[in-house]
Design an enzyme around this catalytic site. Structure first.
Site, PDB file in Angstrom:
ATOM      1  N   GLU A 195       0.866  -1.040   0.124  1.00 58.21           N
ATOM      2  CA  GLU A 195       0.053   0.097  -0.108  1.00 58.21           C
ATOM      3  C   GLU A 195       0.790   1.077   0.128  1.00 58.21           C
ATOM      4  O   GLU A 195       1.845   1.380   0.803  1.00 58.21           O
ATOM      5  CB  GLU A 195      -0.889  -0.108   1.303  1.00 58.21           C
ATOM      6  CG  GLU A 195      -1.576   1.053   1.697  1.00 58.21           C
ATOM      7  CD  GLU A 195      -2.426   1.300   2.953  1.00 58.21           C
ATOM      8  OE1 GLU A 195      -2.584   0.061   3.432  1.00 58.21           O
ATOM      9  OE2 GLU A 195      -2.518   2.187   3.373  1.00 58.21           O
ATOM     10  N   GLU A 241      -2.593  11.266   3.372  1.00 62.71           N
ATOM     11  CA  GLU A 241      -3.511  11.012   4.363  1.00 62.71           C
ATOM     12  C   GLU A 241      -3.489  11.958   5.470  1.00 62.71           C
ATOM     13  O   GLU A 241      -2.333  12.470   5.935  1.00 62.71           O
ATOM     14  CB  GLU A 241      -2.835   9.592   4.939  1.00 62.71           C
ATOM     15  CG  GLU A 241      -3.734   9.076   6.015  1.00 62.71           C
ATOM     16  CD  GLU A 241      -3.347   7.589   6.445  1.00 62.71           C
ATOM     17  OE1 GLU A 241      -2.101   7.514   6.887  1.00 62.71           O
ATOM     18  OE2 GLU A 241      -4.310   6.767   6.735  1.00 62.71           O
TER      19      GLU A 241
END
Ligand SMILES: *[C@@H]1O[C@H](CO)[C@@H](O)[C@H](O)[C@H]1NC(C)=O
Ligand SMILES: *[C@@H]1O[C@H](CO)[C@@H](O)[C@H](O)[C@H]1NC(C)=O
Ligand SMILES: *[C@@H]1O[C@H](CO)[C@@H](O)[C@H](O)[C@H]1NC(C)=O
Ligand SMILES: *[C@@H]1O[C@H](CO)[C@@H](O)[C@H](O)[C@H]1NC(C)=O
Ligand SMILES: *[C@@H]1O[C@H](CO)[C@@H](O)[C@H](O)[C@H]1NC(C)=O
Length: 358
Positions: free
Chosen positions: A137, A142
């Protein structure tokens, strides 16, 4: 003589030689009215990160205006900010991932004007292989709640770490072990130190452009605001050369994280959840917010979520010239990549045979 011969070729063939091409050609564009054409909407409650949301399916998301192209031609992906909920209910939101997968040897560029923020909000622009954590990932952006800054990171099987040889501009290295088994799956996190990498400051600055390079020699992420955006990224460029972009904000060289071992073809994802495993964890939530995540925000005044949206001008994906870097699972095209990785080993093998013969 043998030594000189070997050294000359070794320096060409060994790790530095497995350096990726810096030049990439556009293979896919998500923009304007067709932005939403090739995505899978996760049509379920958030059983992935345990947030207090229902991720709407494609039809419902468009019907409820949680996904649409606005008058400026930008894609908007948002949380419901009009419904007053009752105790026990979850708020509607979206999580969408590209139908196509992009192999090692890809770069994705996203021009983002606004990212979701506010207490209880957990927003991310990232990528993942369909089989997680085996395929890895990559989190390009974020952030949660009222964080002052956004961050970048990788999540993988054990064995991948952020190298001390990384060439990157950020000095805010939060964690170096990318393994999902380390530090409760914190990942190897680098904070984006830009003065406007999240929240209202990001929006007021007109957002910025993220470039994620998924290359055999490492993973790198650049961030540019409107004044630092290089000319090589301005306009609808059909080709980009990451060598022109300067030093990335974050870099995970392959020497401590073999990209072809820990990563498989990636689907790119936008998602917004509320509370859940990360934004709602007390140790995280109370860093920047007060109250109770679900009761006071999710169940509270829906206008808390007026800032909980992505506004994206475009997402463009580039691939190494001459390589099949796009996998379209629906059409069953999956035969990609390996030929290229085999080449250096084959050449090395032939060379060893040659040196041996000499
Ligand atoms: C989430 O729910 C869907 C639908 O019930 C199910 O297919 C899927 O396996 C669940 N995923 C997880 C991680 O629990
Ligand atoms: C990372 O470190 C910076 C600087 O110490 C800090 O401000 C930030 O909250 C940390 N972020 C995360 C996700 O741990
Ligand atoms: C853009 O980035 C540069 C370099 O980090 C910084 O000096 C400048 O203040 C930023 N501009 C805005 C509007 O955030
Ligand atoms: C950008 O360029 C590509 C071809 O390089 C083209 O297919 C696409 O329509 C262009 N996008 C816009 C918004 O003009
Ligand atoms: C919901 O948020 C959008 C911005 O995403 C804003 O334009 C709209 O006015 C808000 N709706 C309400 C009812 O506050």
């Amino acid at each position: 003589m043998f030594t000189a011969f070997w050294v000359a070729y070794a320096s060409f063939l060994l790790p530095s030689a497995v350096r990726a091409a810096a030049q990439y050609n556009m293979v896919k564009e998500y923009a304007g009215e067709s932005f939403f054409d090739d995505w899978t909407f996760y049509n379920n409650a958030d059983n992935l990160t345990h947030g207090n949301v229902n991720f709407l399916g494609n039809k419902d998301a468009f019907h409820d205006n949680l996904a649409f192209t606005n008058d400026a031609g930008n894609a908007v992906m948002k949380v419901d900010n009009t419904t007053q909920l009752k105790f026990g209910q979850n708020r509607n939101s979206v999580r969408l991932s590209t139908k196509d997968q992009f192999t090692v040897g890809s770069v994705w560029v996203a021009d983002i004007l606004h990212v979701p923020y506010g207490c209880s909000v957990w927003s991310a622009f990232w990528s993942s292989a369909p089989t997680w954590p085996v395929g890895g990932e990559i989190d390009t952006f974020e952030a949660v709640n009222q964080d002052p800054m956004g961050h970048m990171g990788l999540h993988t099987n054990p064995g991948c770490t952020h190298s001390s040889n990384a060439v990157q501009s950020s000095t805010l290295i939060n964690s170096t072990d990318c393994s999902i088994d380390a530090n409760s799956n914190q990942g190897c996190i680098i904070t984006n130190p830009s003065p406007a990498s999240y929240g209202e400051a990001f929006a007021n600055a007109g957002g910025g452009v993220y470039v994620t390079e998924f290359a055999i020699d490492g993973i790198s992420i650049w961030f540019f605001n409107r004044t630092t955006l290089p000319s090589s990224l301005q306009g609808n460029v059909s080709t980009i050369d990451t060598a022109t972009l300067g030093i990335p904000v974050a870099n995970w060289p392959a020497d401590d994280c073999a990209v072809n071992e820990f990563f498989q073809p990636q689907e790119i994802v936008f998602d917004i959840t509320l509370c859940g495993d990360y934004a709602g964890a007390a140790s995280v939530f109370y860093q920047t917010c007060t109250g109770v995540c679900y009761n006071d925000y999710v169940l509270g005044d829906p206008s808390f979520y007026n800032t909980a949206y992505f506004e994206v001008s475009y997402l463009r994906v580039y691939g190494e010239p001459g390589e099949l870097t796009v996998i379209q699972p629906s059409s069953g095209v999956r035969s990609v990549g390996l030929g290229r990785f085999a080449t250096p080993a084959l050449v090395l093998g032939s060379l060893l045979a040659l040196v041996w013969a000499l």
